[in-house]
Enzyme design. Structure first.
Site, PDB file in Angstrom:
ATOM      1  N   LYS A 167      29.683  -6.300   3.748  1.00  0.00           N
ATOM      2  CA  LYS A 167      28.668  -6.223   2.842  1.00  0.00           C
ATOM      3  C   LYS A 167      29.950  -5.280   1.723  1.00  0.00           C
ATOM      4  O   LYS A 167      29.667  -5.679   0.657  1.00  0.00           O
ATOM      5  CB  LYS A 167      27.379  -5.491   3.236  1.00  0.00           C
ATOM      6  CG  LYS A 167      26.361  -5.907   1.424  1.00  0.00           C
ATOM      7  CD  LYS A 167      24.907  -5.192   2.631  1.00  0.00           C
ATOM      8  CE  LYS A 167      23.788  -5.239   1.591  1.00  0.00           C
ATOM      9  NZ  LYS A 167      22.666  -4.793   1.801  1.00  0.00           N
TER      10      LYS A 167
ATOM     11  N   ASP B 132      16.000   4.014  -0.641  1.00  0.00           N
ATOM     12  CA  ASP B 132      16.441   3.932   0.425  1.00  0.00           C
ATOM     13  C   ASP B 132      17.742   5.008   0.930  1.00  0.00           C
ATOM     14  O   ASP B 132      18.811   4.851   0.544  1.00  0.00           O
ATOM     15  CB  ASP B 132      17.051   2.548  -0.258  1.00  0.00           C
ATOM     16  CG  ASP B 132      17.648   1.163   1.029  1.00  0.00           C
ATOM     17  OD1 ASP B 132      17.945   2.287   2.233  1.00  0.00           O
ATOM     18  OD2 ASP B 132      17.978   0.680   0.887  1.00  0.00           O
TER      19      ASP B 132
ATOM     20  N   GLU C 273      16.795  -5.320  -2.833  1.00  0.00           N
ATOM     21  CA  GLU C 273      16.134  -5.124  -1.961  1.00  0.00           C
ATOM     22  C   GLU C 273      15.030  -4.203  -1.639  1.00  0.00           C
ATOM     23  O   GLU C 273      13.523  -4.307  -1.120  1.00  0.00           O
ATOM     24  CB  GLU C 273      17.391  -3.796  -1.279  1.00  0.00           C
ATOM     25  CG  GLU C 273      18.330  -4.543   0.049  1.00  0.00           C
ATOM     26  CD  GLU C 273      19.356  -3.961   0.368  1.00  0.00           C
ATOM     27  OE1 GLU C 273      19.317  -2.657   0.117  1.00  0.00           O
ATOM     28  OE2 GLU C 273      20.682  -4.730   0.610  1.00  0.00           O
TER      29      GLU C 273
ATOM     30  N   ASP D  36      16.963 -10.078   5.704  1.00  0.00           N
ATOM     31  CA  ASP D  36      18.264  -8.683   5.272  1.00  0.00           C
ATOM     32  C   ASP D  36      19.030  -8.970   5.440  1.00  0.00           C
ATOM     33  O   ASP D  36      19.722  -8.142   6.906  1.00  0.00           O
ATOM     34  CB  ASP D  36      17.221  -7.336   5.965  1.00  0.00           C
ATOM     35  CG  ASP D  36      17.980  -5.878   5.244  1.00  0.00           C
ATOM     36  OD1 ASP D  36      19.027  -5.625   4.800  1.00  0.00           O
ATOM     37  OD2 ASP D  36      17.607  -5.001   5.903  1.00  0.00           O
TER      38      ASP D  36
HETATM   39  P1  ADP Z   1      21.866   0.636   6.518  1.00  0.00           P
HETATM   40  O1  ADP Z   1      21.546   0.339   5.455  1.00  0.00           O
HETATM   41  O2  ADP Z   1      22.893   2.004   6.258  1.00  0.00           O
HETATM   42  O3  ADP Z   1      22.218  -0.288   6.718  1.00  0.00           O
HETATM   43  P2  ADP Z   1      19.933   1.715   8.531  1.00  0.00           P
HETATM   44  O4  ADP Z   1      18.086   1.380   7.058  1.00  0.00           O
HETATM   45  O5  ADP Z   1      20.070   0.475   9.459  1.00  0.00           O
HETATM   46  O6  ADP Z   1      21.566   2.066   7.954  1.00  0.00           O
HETATM   47  O7  ADP Z   1      19.630   3.336   9.126  1.00  0.00           O
HETATM   48  C1  ADP Z   1      20.420   3.390   9.822  1.00  0.00           C
HETATM   49  C2  ADP Z   1      20.472   5.080  10.257  1.00  0.00           C
HETATM   50  O8  ADP Z   1      18.493   5.461  10.257  1.00  0.00           O
HETATM   51  C3  ADP Z   1      21.465   5.474  10.833  1.00  0.00           C
HETATM   52  O9  ADP Z   1      21.932   7.116  10.670  1.00  0.00           O
HETATM   53  C4  ADP Z   1      20.401   6.158  11.986  1.00  0.00           C
HETATM   54  O10 ADP Z   1      21.111   7.674  12.918  1.00  0.00           O
HETATM   55  C5  ADP Z   1      19.841   6.721  11.415  1.00  0.00           C
HETATM   56  N1  ADP Z   1      18.017   6.420  12.135  1.00  0.00           N
HETATM   57  C6  ADP Z   1      17.766   5.827  12.612  1.00  0.00           C
HETATM   58  N2  ADP Z   1      16.422   5.715  13.634  1.00  0.00           N
HETATM   59  C7  ADP Z   1      15.884   7.600  12.855  1.00  0.00           C
HETATM   60  C8  ADP Z   1      15.956   8.122  13.779  1.00  0.00           C
HETATM   61  N3  ADP Z   1      14.183   8.041  14.943  1.00  0.00           N
HETATM   62  N4  ADP Z   1      15.202   9.435  13.074  1.00  0.00           N
HETATM   63  C9  ADP Z   1      16.303  10.165  12.251  1.00  0.00           C
HETATM   64  N5  ADP Z   1      17.367   9.060  11.554  1.00  0.00           N
HETATM   65  C10 ADP Z   1      17.354   7.631  12.567  1.00  0.00           C
HETATM   66 MG    MG Z   2      20.157  -0.561   4.328  1.00  0.00          MG
END
Ligand code: ADP
Ligand code: MG
Length: 608
Positions: free
Chosen positions: A69, A190, A168, A8
């Site tokens: 990206k 997502d 994805e 990913d």
């Molecule tokens: P991206 O697809 O942009 O790479 P991710 O899927 O990695 O993002 O998600 C990151 C986001 O998820 C961040 O904003 C982070 O603060 C949030 N996040 C992670 N864990 C939690 C949680 N336990 N509760 C709420 N938000 C969360």
């Molecule tokens: Mg993502």
């Protein structure tokens, strides 16, 4: 069989996954984080990637690259809207594609992405002990041909052949085994850190097709952080009107505090925080309520649901025609987000797999199938570790035992330890050990409004329910007053198969010690109760027992106290039995009865 891993390659985070003998799992060295932040930092010695680059970013800001990206396969014109917000310099390269200029050097986005892929490849090679030559890589459903081609090039630069590029949302659906189900429609929602996407997939004959997709490239968890940060800022300025809090350091601290509050509120109904105020000697303490957080983010959740309505119209489908809803992205851990999605699609979404990992896991499975592997592994259908609550003295009371098949439901009744206790804190843990300090905290809530009663009198029924999707609902119900409170958590997020195995192994290794420690705590509680009983009946003792008998009791109390300092539960038990025998005459007396009852009933005391 030559292994094909899944990757990913994300905007904020990237990770790899593969299928082990036990099933699909992200690739990680034990004790290390699985997730590589998609961040690069150029130093004299070359590129730093991931966590190291992130740490370096503060001291090396103009040589740090985030969100590469967003630049893949794009021309200057494509980037018109965001180019001014990017902290690094963009120039035009060949075929109108852009390049990134750092110092005197120029780099294509493919070359930079390749550095992230190299890091994931190297990590996989060291964990798996084999050379990795092929990978399945995921891209957003809306990526065009140029963006997909750029992703292929990046893999080639990293020394890997792309076995397939997959979408994805498709990967997420594969992770849940939906390709094995009968034909139908799947919605993949997502919500990440910076972006939101909704895709509708059509499954026919084991093949997924994206039939509609929509989203917002500027909406995500980061915005929730900003909303919370703003609230805290206002509160701080109420008490400290002179503080501007507009400088980079203040912003950074506000954001960090806000994000941790947000995450905390995914598993509790209220959280406290303490923030050091920059450029002062002060700290600011406050509380943040779940309700307040939910009200703040609600308009943004609403926006995502409007996108959902939009794609359904595009796909010409009513919400109830969707057979499965899959959640992806860290921000879908937020319970309110899940609730709103559930009511929009009129069915509970799949959430059992960590939304951080689900895309990589699906890519890993796809790679395994392309390599000729079989799909004969089970998806999460048992509760791998016991679930329970903290009880008096830091002990862990298991309510649902490990290895129970889901759905599952169990309850147990507890009581209070102190007179007139009007609230009870329920702390939820998972693990296989006897003390909560060796278990994993999942969430916590308070049951309030219990009418004042003598200790031991309230009847608090604690119910644990795990539904088919792996969501745990914990309800506490005080039977005499009817007061009730509950919380929902997802127990297995962030846990890998290996971690689960390590936890179980540790519980075997420590079984004897743990048992002794738990008994020690419980016997100490019994002792304290007996001491209280003796104190309460001492007047009776003075009238009914000889001085010698009384002295003997006092001497024995001392011995018990000494064993309480020791480490051997059995020694303490022996001393307690002696004390029990010596005080037996007191127990025959009406007042002394309490001693006996205390002796029997020392277990189910919930922590205050
Ligand atoms: P991206 O697809 O942009 O790479 P991710 O899927 O990695 O993002 O998600 C990151 C986001 O998820 C961040 O904003 C982070 O603060 C949030 N996040 C992670 N864990 C939690 C949680 N336990 N509760 C709420 N938000 C969360
Ligand atoms: Mg993502």
């Amino acid at each position: 069989m030559e292994r094909i891993i899944g990757i990913d390659l994300g905007t904020t985070n990237s990770l790899g996954a593969t299928v082990y003998e036990e099933g699909p799992e992200v690739i990680e060295a034990s004790g290390e984080s699985t997730i590589t932040p998609s961040v690069l930092s150029l130093t004299d010695k070359g590129w730093l990637v991931g966590e190291e680059a992130l740490n370096d970013s503060i001291s090396n800001p103009d040589k740090t690259i985030f969100s590469v990206k967003r630049l893949m396969g794009r021309s200057l014109k494509d980037l018109e809207n965001i180019i001014n917000e990017l902290p690094y310099k963009i120039i035009e390269g060949q075929r109108q594609l852009i390049k990134i200029k750092i110092g005197e050097k120029e780099y294509t986005p493919q070359e930079l992405s390749a550095e992230i892929l190299k890091k994931i490849k190297m990590n996989a090679e060291s964990v798996l002990g084999e050379t990795i030559k092929k990978a399945v890589i995921t891209v957003p459903a809306y990526f065009d041909d140029a963006q997909r081609q750029a992703t292929r090039d990046a893999a080639r630069f990293a020394g890997m052949e792309v076995a397939r590029i997959i979408n994805e949302p498709t990967a997420a659906a594969i992770a849940y085994g939906l390709d094995e189900k009968k034909d139908g429609y799947i919605a993949v929602y997502d919500l990440g850190g910076g972006t939101f996407d909704i895709s509708i997939l059509k499954l026919s004959g084991k093949i997924f097709k994206v039939i509609a997709t929509h989203g917002n490239t500027q909406l995500g968890g980061d915005d929730f952080d900003s909303l919370v940060a703003n609230e805290i800022k206002k509160l701080i300025q109420k008490t400290h009107p002179k503080l501007k809090l507009n400088d980079p350091e203040s912003k950074q601290i506000l954001k960090k505090t806000a994000e941790s509050i947000k995450k905390e509120l995914s598993s509790s109904t209220e959280t406290s925080y303490s923030m050091k105020l920059p450029h002062t000697e002060l700290t600011f303490d406050g509380n943040f309520k779940l309700e307040e957080f939910e009200n703040l983010i609600d308009p943004m959740i609403e926006q995502t649901l409007e996108s959902c309505s939009y794609v359904l119209r595009e796909a010409n489908l009513a919400a109830d025609k969707i057979n499965d809803v899959v959640l992806v992205g860290g921000s879908t851990i937020i319970p309110k987000v899940r609730k709103r999605i559930e009511s929009f699609f009129q069915k509970p979404p799949h959430v059992a797999i960590d939304p951080y990992k689900v895309v990589a896991m699906g890519a890993g499975i796809q790679g395994h199938l392309l390599a000729g592997g079989r799909r004969d592994f089970l998806l999460l259908d048992v509760i791998p570790l016991a679930l329970g609550i903290e009880t008096l003295g830091g002990t862990f009371s298991k309510i649902i035992t490990g290895n129970t098949t889901i759905p599952a439901e169990e309850s147990e009744t507890f009581t209070t330890n102190v007179d007139n206790q009007t609230s009870i804190e329920v702390n939820i843990y998972q693990g296989e050990r006897e003390l909560i300090k060796h278990c994993r905290a999942l969430g916590q809530f308070k049951l309030r409004g219990i009418p004042p009663m003598k200790s031991g009198y309230p009847l608090v029924q604690v119910q644990f329910r795990v539904d088919a999707n792996g969501i745990l609902t914990v309800t506490a119900n005080e039977k005499r007053s009817g007061e009730k409170a509950e919380i929902e958590v997802i127990p297995f997020h962030g846990l890998t198969q290996f971690e689960i195995e390590n936890i179980i192994e540790a519980s075997y290794e420590n079984a004897v010690d743990d048992f002794n420690q738990r008994q020690l705590i419980e016997f100490c509680q019994t002792a304290e109760r007996i001491f209280r009983g003796i104190e309460q009946t001492w007047e009776v003792a003075e009238n009914t027992l000889s001085k010698d008998d009384r002295d003997e009791i006092l001497k024995q109390v001392e011995s018990v106290r000494q064993s309480m300092q020791g480490h051997d539960a059995q020694v303490l038990k022996t001393e307690l039995d002696v004390l029990g025998n010596l005080t037996r005459p007191l127990a025959d007396n009406a007042m002394g009865k309490t001693i006996l009852t205390e002796l029997k009933d020392n277990e189910n005391m919930i922590r205050k």
